[in-house]
Design a protein around this motif. Structure first.
Motif, PDB file in Angstrom:
ATOM      1  N   GLY A 124      -1.668  -5.494  -4.538  1.00  0.00           N
ATOM      2  CA  GLY A 124      -1.379  -5.424  -5.971  1.00  0.00           C
ATOM      3  C   GLY A 124      -2.476  -5.960  -7.006  1.00  0.00           C
ATOM      4  O   GLY A 124      -3.071  -5.416  -7.737  1.00  0.00           O
ATOM      5  N   ASP A 125      -2.893  -7.203  -6.469  1.00  0.00           N
ATOM      6  CA  ASP A 125      -4.064  -7.801  -7.255  1.00  0.00           C
ATOM      7  C   ASP A 125      -5.357  -7.135  -7.247  1.00  0.00           C
ATOM      8  O   ASP A 125      -5.960  -6.986  -8.184  1.00  0.00           O
ATOM      9  N   ASP A 126      -5.432  -6.412  -6.234  1.00  0.00           N
ATOM     10  CA  ASP A 126      -6.828  -5.383  -6.025  1.00  0.00           C
ATOM     11  C   ASP A 126      -6.412  -4.104  -6.649  1.00  0.00           C
ATOM     12  O   ASP A 126      -7.436  -3.293  -6.451  1.00  0.00           O
ATOM     13  N   GLY A 127      -5.417  -4.025  -7.088  1.00  0.00           N
ATOM     14  CA  GLY A 127      -5.036  -2.709  -7.948  1.00  0.00           C
ATOM     15  C   GLY A 127      -4.644  -1.611  -6.843  1.00  0.00           C
ATOM     16  O   GLY A 127      -4.719  -0.349  -7.481  1.00  0.00           O
ATOM     17  N   LEU A 128      -4.076  -1.777  -5.563  1.00  0.00           N
ATOM     18  CA  LEU A 128      -3.952  -0.766  -4.754  1.00  0.00           C
ATOM     19  C   LEU A 128      -2.481  -0.438  -4.787  1.00  0.00           C
ATOM     20  O   LEU A 128      -1.497  -1.192  -4.899  1.00  0.00           O
ATOM     21  N   GLU A 129      -2.450   0.852  -4.788  1.00  0.00           N
ATOM     22  CA  GLU A 129      -0.910   1.409  -4.769  1.00  0.00           C
ATOM     23  C   GLU A 129      -0.611   1.808  -3.548  1.00  0.00           C
ATOM     24  O   GLU A 129       0.793   1.862  -2.947  1.00  0.00           O
ATOM     25  N   SER A 130      -1.746   2.193  -2.671  1.00  0.00           N
ATOM     26  CA  SER A 130      -1.358   2.726  -1.102  1.00  0.00           C
ATOM     27  C   SER A 130      -2.304   1.592  -0.371  1.00  0.00           C
ATOM     28  O   SER A 130      -3.303   1.548  -0.875  1.00  0.00           O
ATOM     29  N   TYR A 131      -1.674   1.086   0.824  1.00  0.00           N
ATOM     30  CA  TYR A 131      -2.582   0.300   1.573  1.00  0.00           C
ATOM     31  C   TYR A 131      -1.994   0.326   2.855  1.00  0.00           C
ATOM     32  O   TYR A 131      -0.873   0.732   3.103  1.00  0.00           O
ATOM     33  N   ARG A 132      -2.898  -0.049   3.749  1.00  0.00           N
ATOM     34  CA  ARG A 132      -2.539  -0.205   5.280  1.00  0.00           C
ATOM     35  C   ARG A 132      -2.577  -1.699   5.874  1.00  0.00           C
ATOM     36  O   ARG A 132      -3.545  -2.311   5.479  1.00  0.00           O
ATOM     37  N   LEU A 133      -1.376  -2.192   6.415  1.00  0.00           N
ATOM     38  CA  LEU A 133      -1.174  -3.553   7.155  1.00  0.00           C
ATOM     39  C   LEU A 133      -1.548  -3.318   8.507  1.00  0.00           C
ATOM     40  O   LEU A 133      -0.892  -2.349   9.073  1.00  0.00           O
ATOM     41  N   ILE A 134      -2.385  -4.063   9.049  1.00  0.00           N
ATOM     42  CA  ILE A 134      -2.689  -4.007  10.610  1.00  0.00           C
ATOM     43  C   ILE A 134      -2.534  -5.359  11.069  1.00  0.00           C
ATOM     44  O   ILE A 134      -3.194  -6.264  10.959  1.00  0.00           O
ATOM     45  N   PHE A 135      -1.872  -5.409  12.209  1.00  0.00           N
ATOM     46  CA  PHE A 135      -1.744  -6.800  12.954  1.00  0.00           C
ATOM     47  C   PHE A 135      -2.413  -6.395  14.164  1.00  0.00           C
ATOM     48  O   PHE A 135      -1.869  -5.473  15.033  1.00  0.00           O
ATOM     49  N   ASN A 136      -3.573  -6.818  14.665  1.00  0.00           N
ATOM     50  CA  ASN A 136      -4.161  -6.664  16.137  1.00  0.00           C
ATOM     51  C   ASN A 136      -3.431  -7.674  17.186  1.00  0.00           C
ATOM     52  O   ASN A 136      -3.764  -8.999  16.628  1.00  0.00           O
ATOM     53  N   THR A 137      -2.905  -7.517  18.100  1.00  0.00           N
ATOM     54  CA  THR A 137      -2.541  -8.654  18.947  1.00  0.00           C
ATOM     55  C   THR A 137      -2.986  -8.256  20.548  1.00  0.00           C
ATOM     56  O   THR A 137      -2.658  -7.421  21.086  1.00  0.00           O
ATOM     57  N   GLY A 138      -4.191  -9.138  20.829  1.00  0.00           N
ATOM     58  CA  GLY A 138      -4.721  -9.203  22.071  1.00  0.00           C
ATOM     59  C   GLY A 138      -6.145  -8.434  22.045  1.00  0.00           C
ATOM     60  O   GLY A 138      -6.261  -7.672  21.057  1.00  0.00           O
ATOM     61  N   ALA A 139      -6.878  -8.919  22.715  1.00  0.00           N
ATOM     62  CA  ALA A 139      -8.266  -8.168  22.851  1.00  0.00           C
ATOM     63  C   ALA A 139      -8.314  -6.778  23.143  1.00  0.00           C
ATOM     64  O   ALA A 139      -9.053  -5.923  22.342  1.00  0.00           O
ATOM     65  N   ASP A 140      -7.303  -6.100  23.919  1.00  0.00           N
ATOM     66  CA  ASP A 140      -7.376  -4.760  24.176  1.00  0.00           C
ATOM     67  C   ASP A 140      -6.870  -3.926  22.867  1.00  0.00           C
ATOM     68  O   ASP A 140      -7.142  -2.619  22.714  1.00  0.00           O
ATOM     69  N   ALA A 141      -6.263  -4.685  21.868  1.00  0.00           N
ATOM     70  CA  ALA A 141      -5.741  -3.997  20.582  1.00  0.00           C
ATOM     71  C   ALA A 141      -6.792  -4.082  19.760  1.00  0.00           C
ATOM     72  O   ALA A 141      -6.519  -3.881  18.336  1.00  0.00           O
ATOM     73  N   GLY A 142      -7.857  -4.808  19.948  1.00  0.00           N
ATOM     74  CA  GLY A 142      -8.898  -5.258  18.748  1.00  0.00           C
ATOM     75  C   GLY A 142      -8.913  -6.510  18.225  1.00  0.00           C
ATOM     76  O   GLY A 142      -9.834  -6.926  17.197  1.00  0.00           O
ATOM     77  N   GLN A 143      -8.165  -7.474  18.632  1.00  0.00           N
ATOM     78  CA  GLN A 143      -8.102  -8.791  17.924  1.00  0.00           C
ATOM     79  C   GLN A 143      -9.252  -9.545  18.543  1.00  0.00           C
ATOM     80  O   GLN A 143      -9.582  -9.488  19.682  1.00  0.00           O
ATOM     81  N   THR A 144     -10.143  -9.896  17.738  1.00  0.00           N
ATOM     82  CA  THR A 144     -11.421 -10.738  18.098  1.00  0.00           C
ATOM     83  C   THR A 144     -11.287 -12.247  17.578  1.00  0.00           C
ATOM     84  O   THR A 144     -11.926 -12.899  18.110  1.00  0.00           O
ATOM     85  N   VAL A 145     -10.545 -12.406  16.521  1.00  0.00           N
ATOM     86  CA  VAL A 145     -10.172 -13.832  16.105  1.00  0.00           C
ATOM     87  C   VAL A 145      -8.598 -14.200  16.448  1.00  0.00           C
ATOM     88  O   VAL A 145      -7.747 -13.508  16.124  1.00  0.00           O
ATOM     89  N   PHE A 146      -8.553 -15.017  17.296  1.00  0.00           N
ATOM     90  CA  PHE A 146      -7.181 -15.490  18.111  1.00  0.00           C
ATOM     91  C   PHE A 146      -6.317 -16.363  17.270  1.00  0.00           C
ATOM     92  O   PHE A 146      -6.238 -17.428  17.759  1.00  0.00           O
ATOM     93  N   HIS A 147      -6.089 -16.107  15.758  1.00  0.00           N
ATOM     94  CA  HIS A 147      -5.460 -16.834  14.947  1.00  0.00           C
ATOM     95  C   HIS A 147      -4.674 -15.610  14.265  1.00  0.00           C
ATOM     96  O   HIS A 147      -5.440 -14.811  13.724  1.00  0.00           O
ATOM     97  N   ALA A 148      -3.409 -15.877  14.234  1.00  0.00           N
ATOM     98  CA  ALA A 148      -2.520 -14.744  13.707  1.00  0.00           C
ATOM     99  C   ALA A 148      -3.327 -14.253  12.117  1.00  0.00           C
ATOM    100  O   ALA A 148      -3.270 -15.196  11.530  1.00  0.00           O
ATOM    101  N   HIS A 149      -3.035 -12.949  12.045  1.00  0.00           N
ATOM    102  CA  HIS A 149      -3.681 -12.625  10.629  1.00  0.00           C
ATOM    103  C   HIS A 149      -3.393 -11.085  10.292  1.00  0.00           C
ATOM    104  O   HIS A 149      -3.310 -10.594  11.281  1.00  0.00           O
ATOM    105  N   VAL A 150      -3.213 -10.631   9.191  1.00  0.00           N
ATOM    106  CA  VAL A 150      -2.921  -9.238   8.951  1.00  0.00           C
ATOM    107  C   VAL A 150      -3.964  -8.769   8.080  1.00  0.00           C
ATOM    108  O   VAL A 150      -4.566  -9.395   7.159  1.00  0.00           O
ATOM    109  N   HIS A 151      -4.487  -7.556   8.180  1.00  0.00           N
ATOM    110  CA  HIS A 151      -5.467  -6.995   7.489  1.00  0.00           C
ATOM    111  C   HIS A 151      -4.819  -6.044   6.579  1.00  0.00           C
ATOM    112  O   HIS A 151      -3.928  -5.514   6.890  1.00  0.00           O
ATOM    113  N   VAL A 152      -5.433  -6.120   5.234  1.00  0.00           N
ATOM    114  CA  VAL A 152      -4.878  -5.166   4.333  1.00  0.00           C
ATOM    115  C   VAL A 152      -6.247  -4.223   3.887  1.00  0.00           C
ATOM    116  O   VAL A 152      -7.163  -4.957   3.518  1.00  0.00           O
ATOM    117  N   LEU A 153      -5.932  -3.066   4.141  1.00  0.00           N
ATOM    118  CA  LEU A 153      -6.961  -2.027   3.910  1.00  0.00           C
ATOM    119  C   LEU A 153      -6.504  -1.130   2.690  1.00  0.00           C
ATOM    120  O   LEU A 153      -5.304  -0.643   2.926  1.00  0.00           O
TER     121      LEU A 153
END
Length: 117
Positions: A78-107
């Motif tokens: 919302g702060d970035d003015g997005l009305e639509s966005y995607r949230l992604i949690f990658n869990t494990g290397a095979d899913a694309g996780q490269t930093v092994f500290h929990a995080h959510v991507h906002v795209l």
């Protein structure tokens, strides 16, 4: 140990201020910053200040903080003015996780129609 900062974790180093980041939001339990390799016009990362290797382990150990990540993701979008966005949690290397500290991507900031299931 889960919950404790890890010396080899880049996100723990961002939380401690040892590595700079473009921080856009912060709470007592979360930190939100811009991804250095954005995959969309807006690409934010929302992380817990405590270390857990992935979202599933964070949710099991500290469900309140896991829920706060989602609240903060929505607020940051919302702060970035997005009305639509995607949230992604990658869990494990095979899913694309490269930093092994929990995080959510906002795209967002453009139509995100690729890669939908």
């Amino acid at each position: 140990m889960a919950g404790e900062p890890q010396a080899d974790c880049v996100f723990c180093k961002i939380v401690s201020g040892d590595i700079p980041a473009t921080v856009v939001r912060r709470t007592d339990r979360t930190l939100t910053f811009r991804d250095i390799n954005p995959q969309a016009p807006t690409h934010l990362l929302v992380i817990p200040r405590v270390h857990h290797p992935n979202a599933a382990e964070l949710a099991a150990a500290e469900p309140g903080i896991a829920a706060e990540l989602l609240v903060e993701a929505g607020a940051a979008a919302g702060d970035d003015g997005l009305e639509s966005y995607r949230l992604i949690f990658n869990t494990g290397a095979d899913a694309g996780q490269t930093v092994f500290h929990a995080h959510v991507h906002v795209l967002g900031g453009e139509p995100l129609t690729e890669g939908l299931v």
